[in-house]
Design a protein around this motif. Structure first.
Motif, PDB file in Angstrom:
ATOM      1  N   ILE A  18      30.556  39.320  44.130  1.00  0.00           N
ATOM      2  CA  ILE A  18      30.030  38.922  45.437  1.00  0.00           C
ATOM      3  C   ILE A  18      30.504  37.509  45.790  1.00  0.00           C
ATOM      4  O   ILE A  18      30.925  37.234  46.920  1.00  0.00           O
ATOM      5  N   ALA A  19      30.452  36.606  44.808  1.00  0.00           N
ATOM      6  CA  ALA A  19      30.876  35.225  45.048  1.00  0.00           C
ATOM      7  C   ALA A  19      32.375  35.163  45.354  1.00  0.00           C
ATOM      8  O   ALA A  19      32.821  34.431  46.252  1.00  0.00           O
ATOM      9  N   ALA A  20      33.173  35.937  44.593  1.00  0.00           N
ATOM     10  CA  ALA A  20      34.620  35.953  44.810  1.00  0.00           C
ATOM     11  C   ALA A  20      34.956  36.496  46.194  1.00  0.00           C
ATOM     12  O   ALA A  20      35.834  35.965  46.895  1.00  0.00           O
ATOM     13  N   ASP A  21      34.266  37.551  46.606  1.00  0.00           N
ATOM     14  CA  ASP A  21      34.502  38.119  47.938  1.00  0.00           C
ATOM     15  C   ASP A  21      34.141  37.118  49.026  1.00  0.00           C
ATOM     16  O   ASP A  21      34.850  36.986  50.026  1.00  0.00           O
ATOM     17  N   ALA A  22      33.032  36.414  48.824  1.00  0.00           N
ATOM     18  CA  ALA A  22      32.599  35.433  49.817  1.00  0.00           C
ATOM     19  C   ALA A  22      33.623  34.313  49.971  1.00  0.00           C
ATOM     20  O   ALA A  22      33.818  33.775  51.068  1.00  0.00           O
ATOM     21  N   ALA A  23      34.288  33.965  48.884  1.00  0.00           N
ATOM     22  CA  ALA A  23      35.280  32.878  48.914  1.00  0.00           C
ATOM     23  C   ALA A  23      36.684  33.375  49.241  1.00  0.00           C
ATOM     24  O   ALA A  23      37.603  32.564  49.359  1.00  0.00           O
ATOM     25  N   GLY A  24      36.862  34.686  49.390  1.00  0.00           N
ATOM     26  CA  GLY A  24      38.187  35.220  49.685  1.00  0.00           C
ATOM     27  C   GLY A  24      39.128  35.123  48.505  1.00  0.00           C
ATOM     28  O   GLY A  24      40.337  34.952  48.688  1.00  0.00           O
ATOM     29  N   ARG A  42      40.968  43.286  46.339  1.00  0.00           N
ATOM     30  CA  ARG A  42      41.387  42.288  47.335  1.00  0.00           C
ATOM     31  C   ARG A  42      42.851  41.904  47.141  1.00  0.00           C
ATOM     32  O   ARG A  42      43.585  41.713  48.112  1.00  0.00           O
ATOM     33  N   ALA A  43      43.295  41.784  45.903  1.00  0.00           N
ATOM     34  CA  ALA A  43      44.689  41.430  45.646  1.00  0.00           C
ATOM     35  C   ALA A  43      45.632  42.545  46.106  1.00  0.00           C
ATOM     36  O   ALA A  43      46.706  42.285  46.659  1.00  0.00           O
ATOM     37  N   HIS A  44      45.242  43.804  45.852  1.00  0.00           N
ATOM     38  CA  HIS A  44      46.040  44.931  46.344  1.00  0.00           C
ATOM     39  C   HIS A  44      46.194  44.854  47.865  1.00  0.00           C
ATOM     40  O   HIS A  44      47.286  45.049  48.409  1.00  0.00           O
ATOM     41  N   GLU A  45      45.085  44.585  48.548  1.00  0.00           N
ATOM     42  CA  GLU A  45      45.110  44.498  50.008  1.00  0.00           C
ATOM     43  C   GLU A  45      45.949  43.317  50.472  1.00  0.00           C
ATOM     44  O   GLU A  45      46.716  43.419  51.440  1.00  0.00           O
ATOM     45  N   LEU A  46      45.810  42.190  49.789  1.00  0.00           N
ATOM     46  CA  LEU A  46      46.540  40.986  50.163  1.00  0.00           C
ATOM     47  C   LEU A  46      48.048  41.192  50.070  1.00  0.00           C
ATOM     48  O   LEU A  46      48.807  40.788  50.949  1.00  0.00           O
ATOM     49  N   TRP A  47      48.500  41.826  49.004  1.00  0.00           N
ATOM     50  CA  TRP A  47      49.924  42.033  48.767  1.00  0.00           C
ATOM     51  C   TRP A  47      50.449  43.325  49.381  1.00  0.00           C
ATOM     52  O   TRP A  47      51.663  43.505  49.501  1.00  0.00           O
ATOM     53  N   GLY A  48      49.541  44.250  49.724  1.00  0.00           N
ATOM     54  CA  GLY A  48      49.992  45.540  50.214  1.00  0.00           C
ATOM     55  C   GLY A  48      50.657  46.366  49.127  1.00  0.00           C
ATOM     56  O   GLY A  48      51.573  47.146  49.386  1.00  0.00           O
ATOM     57  N   MET A  49      50.173  46.201  47.872  1.00  0.00           N
ATOM     58  CA  MET A  49      50.765  46.906  46.736  1.00  0.00           C
ATOM     59  C   MET A  49      50.097  48.260  46.532  1.00  0.00           C
ATOM     60  O   MET A  49      48.957  48.474  46.932  1.00  0.00           O
ATOM     61  N   ARG A 115      46.505  38.612  24.637  1.00  0.00           N
ATOM     62  CA  ARG A 115      47.829  38.501  25.253  1.00  0.00           C
ATOM     63  C   ARG A 115      47.782  38.682  26.767  1.00  0.00           C
ATOM     64  O   ARG A 115      48.805  38.963  27.407  1.00  0.00           O
ATOM     65  N   ILE A 116      46.622  38.549  27.352  1.00  0.00           N
ATOM     66  CA  ILE A 116      46.476  38.690  28.801  1.00  0.00           C
ATOM     67  C   ILE A 116      45.978  37.375  29.392  1.00  0.00           C
ATOM     68  O   ILE A 116      44.988  36.813  28.930  1.00  0.00           O
ATOM     69  N   MET A 117      46.702  36.890  30.399  1.00  0.00           N
ATOM     70  CA  MET A 117      46.310  35.682  31.120  1.00  0.00           C
ATOM     71  C   MET A 117      45.632  36.089  32.430  1.00  0.00           C
ATOM     72  O   MET A 117      45.888  37.167  32.970  1.00  0.00           O
ATOM     73  N   PHE A 118      44.794  35.194  32.953  1.00  0.00           N
ATOM     74  CA  PHE A 118      44.024  35.496  34.149  1.00  0.00           C
ATOM     75  C   PHE A 118      44.228  34.399  35.194  1.00  0.00           C
ATOM     76  O   PHE A 118      44.489  33.238  34.873  1.00  0.00           O
ATOM     77  N   GLY A 119      44.083  34.794  36.447  1.00  0.00           N
ATOM     78  CA  GLY A 119      44.197  33.816  37.527  1.00  0.00           C
ATOM     79  C   GLY A 119      43.738  34.411  38.845  1.00  0.00           C
ATOM     80  O   GLY A 119      43.192  35.523  38.892  1.00  0.00           O
ATOM     81  N   VAL A 120      43.944  33.671  39.925  1.00  0.00           N
ATOM     82  CA  VAL A 120      43.491  34.105  41.249  1.00  0.00           C
ATOM     83  C   VAL A 120      44.606  33.912  42.269  1.00  0.00           C
ATOM     84  O   VAL A 120      45.518  33.100  42.086  1.00  0.00           O
ATOM     85  N   PHE A 121      44.513  34.684  43.352  1.00  0.00           N
ATOM     86  CA  PHE A 121      45.338  34.499  44.541  1.00  0.00           C
ATOM     87  C   PHE A 121      44.421  34.095  45.686  1.00  0.00           C
ATOM     88  O   PHE A 121      43.319  34.644  45.833  1.00  0.00           O
ATOM     89  N   LEU A 122      44.889  33.174  46.496  1.00  0.00           N
ATOM     90  CA  LEU A 122      44.182  32.813  47.721  1.00  0.00           C
ATOM     91  C   LEU A 122      45.135  32.958  48.898  1.00  0.00           C
ATOM     92  O   LEU A 122      46.317  32.584  48.803  1.00  0.00           O
ATOM     93  N   ASP A 123      44.642  33.490  50.001  1.00  0.00           N
ATOM     94  CA  ASP A 123      45.432  33.566  51.230  1.00  0.00           C
ATOM     95  C   ASP A 123      45.291  32.221  51.949  1.00  0.00           C
ATOM     96  O   ASP A 123      44.221  31.881  52.459  1.00  0.00           O
ATOM     97  N   VAL A 124      46.372  31.425  51.953  1.00  0.00           N
ATOM     98  CA  VAL A 124      46.326  30.083  52.554  1.00  0.00           C
ATOM     99  C   VAL A 124      47.202  30.025  53.802  1.00  0.00           C
ATOM    100  O   VAL A 124      47.709  28.969  54.183  1.00  0.00           O
TER     101      VAL A 124
END
Length: 334
Positions: A18-24, A42-49, A115-124
């Motif tokens: 919920i918090a992540a969605d609120a922050a985009g 959200r990442a799928h939608e952002l990239w259109g993948m 062996r998995i790294m994590f991160g975020v994408f933001l639409d700027v």
């Protein structure tokens, strides 16, 4: 994560979502061995993948703007050797649209799990567009200031050859600079000034071209012949900017740079269009420019198409440059 109190909160997966969605915020994970990247909704939608499983970095790279691709690849390859947080901004292609993405994470394998790294994408995108607008405005202002210095120098030379005494030269130059100031106010109106008042196209051109008129008292090397056309307040600033740029180039390099040069400005009206033809003659020999388009030319072209709904074209006969300005009658009258 939790704490006790009258309004205790528990940061479980649902509340984090919920918090992540609120922050985009869009989430991603990267398997450094298999190169697979998992994206949240959200990442799928952002990239259109495509949905239905992990994608590879190479698949996502096909969406990165070609001008940014190599930079992004090198930046991501370097993240594992970096210490601390990183942030990479780049453009992606999403259908016909271009979006700006900010990818953020921790370098140096901080937070790596299995062996998995994590991160975020933001639409700027909005922030980047605002930055580009500010940079464009700064570039435009710098261009105009440089032009004003060039014009002042050229007008000084015009006054020097058209007067006999220093007193006459001072009076003539003052008049020309005063006219230039009036013209410049049309290019960049003073804050608080009424901008919605319509003006006659003929009057507008006369004000803009007054600083460059005849070298000798009573003479005029600039002829303006236009029918009665009203220019709305919204269009005045844009048209003034275009004419100011043409006049600047003429007094620096064209017909108005020499005593024998002349300028003829004519206008014709049609049902949906107003056409202004700017014809120079008697100046130095002209040739069509080669190479990269200058900032001023880009500014004029953008103003004509974006604000006036038209276009500008140039011809380069031996007698002098001819510019044809085609403008939407509806846009001009707004």
């Amino acid at each position: 994560m939790s704490w006790q109190g009258s309004s205790a909160l528990v940061w479980d997966a649902e509340r984090l979502r919920i918090a992540a969605d609120a922050a985009g915020i869009a989430l991603w994970s990267w398997n450094v061995d298999t190169d697979e990247i998992a994206l949240d909704e959200r990442a799928h939608e952002l990239w259109g993948m495509r949905r239905g499983g992990p994608v590879t970095f190479e698949e996502m790279s096909s969406r990165i703007h070609p001008a940014d691709l190599e930079r992004v690849k090198k930046a991501f390859q370097a993240t594992r050797a970096m210490t601390g947080a990183y942030e990479i901004d780049f453009r992606i292609l999403h259908g016909d649209a271009v979006r700006w993405i900010s990818a953020r994470g921790q370098g140096g394998d901080i937070g790596i799990v299995g062996r998995i790294m994590f991160g975020v994408f933001l639409d700027v995108t909005e922030r980047k567009q605002a930055e580009e607008t500010r940079e464009m405005a700064a570039g435009e202002m710098s261009h105009r200031v440089k032009n004003l210095f060039s014009i002042a120098s050229a007008l000084t030379a015009v006054s020097a050859r058209s007067t006999a005494t220093t007193t006459e030269m001072a009076r003539d130059l003052t008049q020309r600079l005063t006219s230039l100031g009036r013209a410049h106010e049309l290019v960049r109106p003073v804050p608080g000034q009424v901008e919605n008042k319509a003006a006659s196209l003929g009057d507008l051109l006369s004000i803009l071209l007054a600083p460059y008129s005849g070298d000798t008292p009573g003479s005029s090397r600039i002829q303006v012949n236009v029918p009665e056309v009203r220019v709305g307040g919204t269009a005045i600033t844009t048209l003034a900017l275009v004419v100011h740029e043409l006049a600047t180039n003429s007094i620096k390099y064209g017909a108005l740079s020499v005593a024998g040069g002349a300028l003829d400005v004519k206008c014709s009206t049609h049902e949906d269009e107003v056409v202004v033809v700017w014809t120079e003659r008697g100046g130095p020999p002209v040739t069509a420019p080669n190479g990269t388009t200058g900032y001023g030319s880009k500014l004029v072209s953008r103003s004509m198409s974006g604000q006036l709904g038209g276009a500008i074209s140039f011809d380069w006969p031996a007698s002098g440059m001819v510019a044809t300005l085609r403008m939407s009658r509806a846009r001009l009258g707004v």
